[in-house]
Design a protein around this motif. Structure first.
Motif, PDB file in Angstrom:
ATOM      1  N   ALA A  42       0.905  -1.172   0.004  1.00 31.19           N
ATOM      2  CA  ALA A  42       0.028   0.125  -0.052  1.00 31.19           C
ATOM      3  C   ALA A  42       0.855   1.206  -0.088  1.00 31.19           C
ATOM      4  N   ALA A  43       1.830   1.283   0.933  1.00 28.89           N
ATOM      5  CA  ALA A  43       2.807   2.287   0.708  1.00 28.89           C
ATOM      6  C   ALA A  43       3.484   2.577  -0.449  1.00 28.89           C
ATOM      7  N   ASN A  44       4.041   1.547  -1.090  1.00 33.18           N
ATOM      8  CA  ASN A  44       4.568   1.592  -2.236  1.00 33.18           C
ATOM      9  C   ASN A  44       3.642   2.176  -3.421  1.00 33.18           C
ATOM     10  N   TYR A  45       2.568   1.896  -3.343  1.00 34.73           N
ATOM     11  CA  TYR A  45       1.538   2.349  -4.359  1.00 34.73           C
ATOM     12  C   TYR A  45       1.603   4.017  -4.358  1.00 34.73           C
ATOM     13  N   GLU A  46       1.246   4.441  -3.085  1.00 34.60           N
ATOM     14  CA  GLU A  46       0.859   5.819  -2.850  1.00 34.60           C
ATOM     15  C   GLU A  46       2.430   6.534  -3.044  1.00 34.60           C
ATOM     16  N   LEU A  47       3.388   6.082  -2.672  1.00 32.39           N
ATOM     17  CA  LEU A  47       4.714   6.806  -2.835  1.00 32.39           C
ATOM     18  C   LEU A  47       5.203   6.722  -4.280  1.00 32.39           C
ATOM     19  N   GLN A  48       4.798   5.701  -5.178  1.00 31.56           N
ATOM     20  CA  GLN A  48       5.142   5.546  -6.659  1.00 31.56           C
ATOM     21  C   GLN A  48       4.058   6.628  -7.470  1.00 31.56           C
ATOM     22  N   THR A  49       3.101   6.504  -6.944  1.00 37.85           N
ATOM     23  CA  THR A  49       2.074   7.529  -7.598  1.00 37.85           C
ATOM     24  C   THR A  49       2.394   9.002  -7.399  1.00 37.85           C
ATOM     25  N   GLU A  50       2.736   9.337  -6.220  1.00 35.85           N
ATOM     26  CA  GLU A  50       3.186  10.637  -5.706  1.00 35.85           C
ATOM     27  C   GLU A  50       4.370  11.091  -6.550  1.00 35.85           C
ATOM     28  N   GLY A  51       5.377  10.339  -6.639  1.00 35.31           N
ATOM     29  CA  GLY A  51       6.649  10.472  -7.280  1.00 35.31           C
ATOM     30  C   GLY A  51       6.257  10.883  -8.681  1.00 35.31           C
ATOM     31  N   ARG A  52       5.323   9.912  -9.437  1.00 31.84           N
ATOM     32  CA  ARG A  52       5.101  10.026 -10.620  1.00 31.84           C
ATOM     33  C   ARG A  52       4.538  11.515 -11.000  1.00 31.84           C
ATOM     34  N   LEU A  53       3.388  11.782 -10.150  1.00 30.13           N
ATOM     35  CA  LEU A  53       2.802  12.907 -10.467  1.00 30.13           C
ATOM     36  C   LEU A  53       3.663  14.254 -10.245  1.00 30.13           C
ATOM     37  N   VAL A  54       4.713  14.178  -9.532  1.00 33.16           N
ATOM     38  CA  VAL A  54       5.552  15.298  -9.526  1.00 33.16           C
ATOM     39  C   VAL A  54       6.384  15.113 -10.620  1.00 33.16           C
ATOM     40  N   ARG A  55       6.905  14.101 -10.972  1.00 33.40           N
ATOM     41  CA  ARG A  55       7.948  13.821 -12.152  1.00 33.40           C
ATOM     42  C   ARG A  55       7.206  14.453 -13.227  1.00 33.40           C
ATOM     43  N   ALA A  56       5.876  13.804 -13.683  1.00 30.58           N
ATOM     44  CA  ALA A  56       5.123  14.247 -14.827  1.00 30.58           C
ATOM     45  C   ALA A  56       4.686  16.013 -14.994  1.00 30.58           C
ATOM     46  N   GLY A  57       4.732  16.536 -13.872  1.00 31.13           N
ATOM     47  CA  GLY A  57       4.558  18.022 -13.773  1.00 31.13           C
ATOM     48  C   GLY A  57       3.218  18.001 -13.530  1.00 31.13           C
ATOM     49  N   LEU A  58       2.515  17.068 -12.930  1.00 31.30           N
ATOM     50  CA  LEU A  58       1.001  17.104 -12.662  1.00 31.30           C
ATOM     51  C   LEU A  58       0.836  17.717 -11.132  1.00 31.30           C
ATOM     52  N   LYS A  59       1.808  17.774 -10.368  1.00 32.34           N
ATOM     53  CA  LYS A  59       1.993  18.411  -9.266  1.00 32.34           C
ATOM     54  C   LYS A  59       3.373  19.179  -9.031  1.00 32.34           C
ATOM     55  N   THR A  60       3.329  20.339  -8.195  1.00 28.16           N
ATOM     56  CA  THR A  60       4.397  21.243  -8.028  1.00 28.16           C
ATOM     57  C   THR A  60       4.739  20.822  -6.754  1.00 28.16           C
ATOM     58  N   GLU A  61       4.266  20.391  -5.768  1.00 26.85           N
ATOM     59  CA  GLU A  61       4.605  20.043  -4.444  1.00 26.85           C
ATOM     60  C   GLU A  61       4.530  18.541  -3.923  1.00 26.85           C
ATOM     61  N   SER A  62       5.857  17.978  -3.589  1.00 25.18           N
ATOM     62  CA  SER A  62       5.833  16.764  -3.201  1.00 25.18           C
ATOM     63  C   SER A  62       5.510  16.582  -2.006  1.00 25.18           C
ATOM     64  N   GLU A  63       4.745  15.459  -1.681  1.00 25.10           N
ATOM     65  CA  GLU A  63       4.208  15.298  -0.371  1.00 25.10           C
ATOM     66  C   GLU A  63       4.217  13.845  -0.050  1.00 25.10           C
ATOM     67  N   SER A  64       5.371  13.313  -0.121  1.00 25.92           N
ATOM     68  CA  SER A  64       5.902  11.741   0.297  1.00 25.92           C
ATOM     69  C   SER A  64       6.176  11.703   1.358  1.00 25.92           C
ATOM     70  N   ALA A  65       6.575  12.838   2.291  1.00 21.03           N
ATOM     71  CA  ALA A  65       6.864  12.707   3.797  1.00 21.03           C
ATOM     72  C   ALA A  65       5.528  12.345   4.447  1.00 21.03           C
ATOM     73  N   ALA A  66       4.343  12.926   4.108  1.00 19.09           N
ATOM     74  CA  ALA A  66       3.064  12.664   4.756  1.00 19.09           C
ATOM     75  C   ALA A  66       2.782  11.118   4.669  1.00 19.09           C
ATOM     76  N   ILE A  67       3.105  10.691   3.137  1.00 19.66           N
ATOM     77  CA  ILE A  67       2.572   9.259   3.023  1.00 19.66           C
ATOM     78  C   ILE A  67       3.514   8.188   3.688  1.00 19.66           C
ATOM     79  N   VAL A  68       4.703   8.472   3.790  1.00 15.74           N
ATOM     80  CA  VAL A  68       5.904   7.742   4.566  1.00 15.74           C
ATOM     81  C   VAL A  68       5.596   7.727   6.125  1.00 15.74           C
ATOM     82  N   GLU A  69       5.135   8.499   6.601  1.00 18.46           N
ATOM     83  CA  GLU A  69       4.636   8.709   7.683  1.00 18.46           C
ATOM     84  C   GLU A  69       3.406   8.022   8.187  1.00 18.46           C
ATOM     85  N   ARG A  70       2.470   8.156   7.445  1.00 19.69           N
ATOM     86  CA  ARG A  70       1.145   7.442   7.386  1.00 19.69           C
ATOM     87  C   ARG A  70       1.510   6.103   7.461  1.00 19.69           C
ATOM     88  N   TRP A  71       2.289   5.457   6.676  1.00 22.89           N
ATOM     89  CA  TRP A  71       2.798   4.015   6.850  1.00 22.89           C
ATOM     90  C   TRP A  71       3.866   3.747   7.594  1.00 22.89           C
TER      91      TRP A  71
END
Length: 491
Positions: free
Chosen positions: A12-41
């Motif tokens: 579950a954590a990997n799914y969220e982190l990969q999705t977050e990373g992709r959105l930032v890398r693709a320019g679909l998000k300007t602010e990365s929020e992976s820290a919140a995901i990691v803390e949630r898991w």
């Protein structure tokens, strides 16, 4: 906490982190929020989770390694988010123009004026230099976590994780690069002279432009791009464009990272391929490279279990497949078919693609030498780091490297070594495929079925296992050197 619960949480954590990373890398998000995901898991990146994963067997070992890497990510997530956000929102000033940072990086491959490339490169280096303290803090935190695992060095930790003897690998790739040095220089010199540079005295900012081979842009026209890729997949009967598990993003966005990538939220179920086409042969090469990743992960069999499908010992195995597909684009017969080039022109393009490949190989040999030397001492000493970076990269590539990107121009976990292992392995596997399916194996549907069978194994094997399976010699650079020599002779 049980082992099954740990696997479920990591998935579950990997799914969220990969999705977050992709959105930032693709320019679909300007602010990365992976820290919140990691803390949630967070409970799955802990000593408790490590204890639950104790025991024999490859799945448990890979889960333990993933937890350790997750524990590093947990400690560094805030720092990484801050850096990713800064890079995705930053601009650089070039001769009065404000350019997004990633847009500036992408432009280095396309700008025809040498002076403009150098101006962009210097602006990029200035931004990278301004983040030196943040990058150093990230490295310091990483080293602190690794010491907590009982390892006395960064090299020892990653050698254990990836089961690699870095000294032996270094010796082999250094030998290949040294043997190919005269060949490399003879290809490079006329390329550099075309815009007034000399081998050994040319700023690094021209490397991306040389690699893009703009002299062949007319052959690699944008309208032919997608049809050529579809024909390649169809000949092998591989569902690159039809699989429900593979999603392709070719959009051009200003804040989209120009470096092509594949993101794997769940192998065999959901895979995303991202490229940012800018025109020319580099578009074809980048797409073929990432297609190898997307097909491997997209066609993995999820029934073998999430750990063996999604957690590898290293990235050398998936990079083997990406290099294999990229090298399809080096075959003169494929080039002629894809672009409509004449046979002599296709031979020349093949030689120049090989020269650019040797240039990149030399760069990664330089990177590995730099990184191993850096981590053999104090990796936080700026003067030492800058000196090593500039010295090792300059001596192996023939470019004059600016020392300021000494921390930015580094991937975690000795990814440079994974690339180099894949370079060695791909040449051997390619030779094996030619023996099994003919010179143009990439047009044989039986070769496609052979690949499908390999990919169904997920991430169980390692690159060297595939080399052995086709009768090659693992960790040998002989086939790679032979390819460099044979293909550059076509020029």
């Amino acid at each position: 906490m049980t082992f099954d619960e740990v696997v479920k949480g990591l998935r579950a954590a990997n799914y969220e982190l990969q999705t977050e990373g992709r959105l930032v890398r693709a320019g679909l998000k300007t602010e990365s929020e992976s820290a919140a995901i990691v803390e949630r898991w967070a409970r799955f990146f802990s000593d408790e989770a490590l204890q639950a994963a104790e025991g024999p067997g490859e799945p448990r070992k890979r889960v333990r390694h993933a937890i350790q890497q997750g524990m590093i990510d947990r400690r560094t997530a805030v720092q990484n988010d801050r850096l990713e956000t800064r890079y995705s929102t930053a601009t650089v000033t070039v001769e009065g123009d404000q350019i997004p940072f990633y847009g500036a990086l992408a432009s280095l491959a396309r700008l025809p004026q040498a002076s403009r490339r150098e101006a962009v490169g210097l602006a990029v280096a200035e931004l990278e230099d301004s983040l030196e303290a943040d990058l150093a803090s990230l490295t310091a935190t990483t080293l602190e976590v690794i010491r907590g695992f009982g390892f006395d060095s960064y090299i020892a930790f990653w050698s254990d994780q990836k089961e690699v003897d870095y000294a032996a690998l270094r010796a082999e790739v250094n030998a290949v690069a040294t043997s190919a040095r005269d060949l490399y220089q003879s290809w490079m010199e006329p390329q550099l002279q075309a815009f007034g540079c000399e081998f050994g005295n040319c700023p690094q900012w021209h490397l991306s432009y040389l690699r893009a081979l703009p002299q062949h842009d007319a052959a690699f026209a944008p309208p032919g791009f997608e049809p050529a890729m579809r024909r390649t997949a169809d000949r092998l009967e591989l569902p690159l464009f039809s699989s429900e598990s593979i999603h392709i993003d070719l959009a051009d966005r200003p804040s989209k990272n120009p470096r092509a990538s594949v993101w794997v939220p769940d192998a065999g179920i959901e895979v995303h391929l991202l490229t940012r086409p800018t025109g020319g042969s580099s578009d074809y090469a980048a797409f073929l490279h990432e297609a190898g990743h997307a097909l491997h992960f997209g066609l993995s069999d999820p029934t073998i279990g999430w750990p063996l499908c999604n957690l590898g010992r290293s990235m050398a195995y998936p990079e083997l497949w990406s290099y294999l597909f990229e090298r399809i684009g080096h075959d003169p017969a494929w080039i002629a078919d894809a672009t409509g080039a004449s046979a002599p022109q296709a031979e020349l393009i093949c030689a120049d693609l090989t020269g650019a490949d040797l240039m990149l190989f030399s760069r990664y040999v330089g990177k590995l030498n730099y990184e191993l030397d850096l981590y053999a001492g104090d990796p936080l000493d700026p003067a030492r780091g800058r000196s090593l970076y500039q010295g090792r990269l300059s001596s192996w590539t023939g470019f004059d490297y600016d020392p300021r990107p000494w921390q930015f121009d580094r991937d975690p976990g000795f990814y440079s070594a994974d690339y180099l292992r894949a370079w060695l392995a791909e040449a051997s596997v390619e030779a094996g495929l030619r023996g099994l399916f003919g010179e143009h194996w990439w047009s044989n549907r039986d070769a496609g079925e052979w690949l499908r069978e390999k990919w169904r194994e997920g991430w169980i094997p390692e690159a060297e296992d595939v080399v052995a399976s086709v009768g090659g010699t693992p960790w040998s650079g002989a086939e790679l050197l032979q390819n460099f020599e044979a293909r550059l002779a076509r020029r």
